[in-house]
Structures are given as C-alpha cells and as structure tokens.
Design a protein around this motif. Sequence first.
Motif, PDB file in Angstrom:
ATOM      1  N   LEU A 134     -51.329 -56.039  -4.249  1.00 51.19           N
ATOM      2  CA  LEU A 134     -50.879 -57.283  -3.626  1.00 51.19           C
ATOM      3  C   LEU A 134     -50.309 -58.231  -4.676  1.00 51.19           C
ATOM      4  CD1 LEU A 134     -50.656 -59.138  -1.170  1.00 51.19           C
ATOM      5  CD2 LEU A 134     -52.991 -59.907  -1.625  1.00 51.19           C
ATOM      6  N   THR A 135     -50.926 -58.257  -5.853  1.00 51.27           N
ATOM      7  CA  THR A 135     -50.412 -59.097  -6.941  1.00 51.27           C
ATOM      8  C   THR A 135     -48.992 -58.699  -7.309  1.00 51.27           C
ATOM      9  OG1 THR A 135     -52.646 -59.394  -7.831  1.00 51.27           O
ATOM     10  CG2 THR A 135     -50.804 -59.866  -9.315  1.00 51.27           C
ATOM     11  N   LEU A 145     -46.621 -59.917  -4.566  1.00 52.75           N
ATOM     12  CA  LEU A 145     -46.432 -61.366  -4.600  1.00 52.75           C
ATOM     13  C   LEU A 145     -45.611 -61.803  -5.805  1.00 52.75           C
ATOM     14  CD1 LEU A 145     -49.972 -62.616  -3.487  1.00 52.75           C
ATOM     15  CD2 LEU A 145     -47.855 -62.600  -2.148  1.00 52.75           C
ATOM     16  N   THR A 170     -49.855 -69.749  -4.797  1.00 51.07           N
ATOM     17  CA  THR A 170     -49.773 -68.434  -4.147  1.00 51.07           C
ATOM     18  C   THR A 170     -51.133 -67.749  -4.150  1.00 51.07           C
ATOM     19  OG1 THR A 170     -47.456 -68.185  -4.833  1.00 51.07           O
ATOM     20  CG2 THR A 170     -48.639 -66.184  -4.186  1.00 51.07           C
ATOM     21  N   ALA A 173     -53.155 -66.723  -0.834  1.00 46.26           N
ATOM     22  CA  ALA A 173     -53.484 -65.305  -0.628  1.00 46.26           C
ATOM     23  C   ALA A 173     -54.983 -65.101  -0.523  1.00 46.26           C
ATOM     24  CB  ALA A 173     -52.918 -64.473  -1.781  1.00 46.26           C
ATOM     25  N   ILE A 209     -56.176 -66.276   2.950  1.00 46.69           N
ATOM     26  CA  ILE A 209     -55.768 -65.342   4.006  1.00 46.69           C
ATOM     27  C   ILE A 209     -56.568 -64.040   3.928  1.00 46.69           C
ATOM     28  CG2 ILE A 209     -53.867 -63.911   4.849  1.00 46.69           C
ATOM     29  CD1 ILE A 209     -51.985 -66.179   3.951  1.00 46.69           C
ATOM     30  N   LEU A 210     -56.731 -63.505   2.715  1.00 46.51           N
ATOM     31  CA  LEU A 210     -57.473 -62.253   2.549  1.00 46.51           C
ATOM     32  C   LEU A 210     -58.945 -62.422   2.900  1.00 46.51           C
ATOM     33  CD1 LEU A 210     -56.002 -60.758  -0.741  1.00 46.51           C
ATOM     34  CD2 LEU A 210     -55.698 -59.915   1.586  1.00 46.51           C
TER      35      LEU A 210
END
Length: 197
Positions: free
Chosen positions: A85-86, A89, A173, A177, A180-181
């Motif tokens: 994911l990093t 993003l 960010t 994130a 949300i995660l």
Amino acid sequence: MTLSHRIGALAQLTLQEPRQAARVLLAEDVPIRARTAGLLLVAVVSSLLASLQVGSDLGGLDPFSRFMLASPFRAAVFQWLFLALTVVLVHRVGRAFGGHGSFPDALLVVVWLQLLMLALQVVQLVATLIAPPLAGIIGLAGFALFVWLMTVFTAELHGFRSRGKVLLGLVLTGLAAGLILGTATVLILGPEAFADV
C-alpha cells in the motif's frame, strides 16, 4: 565492487547524502522481479524481527498490534500489505500532485528504505535484551529517520523541490490511510477478533 560492497556504500551515502543516494538508487537497473521479491523478503524478515522482539508478551501492545503479532504468518501478510500500500500511495499520490515517478521506482524506493530499517530493527532487538529503555529510544529515532528518508527519496522520485510539502503530504496521506485501514479491519474482522487476542 561486489554486491555487498555496493549495498554498504549506498547505505552510507543514504545516511550522509540522501538526495544523491536516491539518484544513484533510481539509476540502478534493478529487474522488476528483484524489486517484487525484495518487497516480500523485507516484509517477512521485518515481521520475524518484530515477533522476536515482543516474544510472548503482547499485553503492552494496542489491540491491532496484538492481533497482528499473535501469528508470525499473519504479521508477514499484514507487513507485506502495508508495504504494498505504501508503494501504491507513494506512486499515485505523487503523480496526482504533478510528480513523474514510476511505479517500479516507487517500489524500489520502499524496498530500499525498508531494508535499511531492518538493520535498525536488529539493533533494537539487541537493545531490548540488554537495555530495554534504550530500545524505545532507538525505535523512535528509527521512525524519525524513516520519515525523513522517505520524504527525501519521494521528492527525488517525483521531481519535487519542496521537501516540506512532501513531508506534509506523507503525514496527511499516512493518517488518512491509517484511519481507513483501521476502520476497514474492524468492520471486516469484527471487534471480537481483537478482544480474544
């Protein structure tokens, strides 16, 4: 120069002149398969080191960390997902703000910086056995170093001049994130998954 010498020289340059190190790294013609395998490798090793550090004493951790580290396999999966994911993003958010970095290069940056963090994890693990309070200081210093290096490497990756704006973008960010995660994990697994850990 052997591969180990090149890695050592690049690691030293990263700590001394991170922007120049980023240019050197991005100029390397690392195959995409090696970058992908590197992401998996650093995820597995990082999760194993984290599991060794906490051992069986999970009581002092937050519910999510307890759930994740209760199983080394689960920890590796979560670590890989977090790193993947990093990469996404770093690539997509940077491009959205006018950056020109490619996805393979974003992958290379994340793998390289995480590889450096593995060395700090080893130092922190040793400190946990010798002087536990020192391990906490090393952890905080390592996190600060990672954020700074990620800022510099992301700026170089996308061609941004303002590292302050890049740092702000990374922080915002990351917070978004994480929120949300965290919410998605609780909704998918349910609160009972954390209560039983």
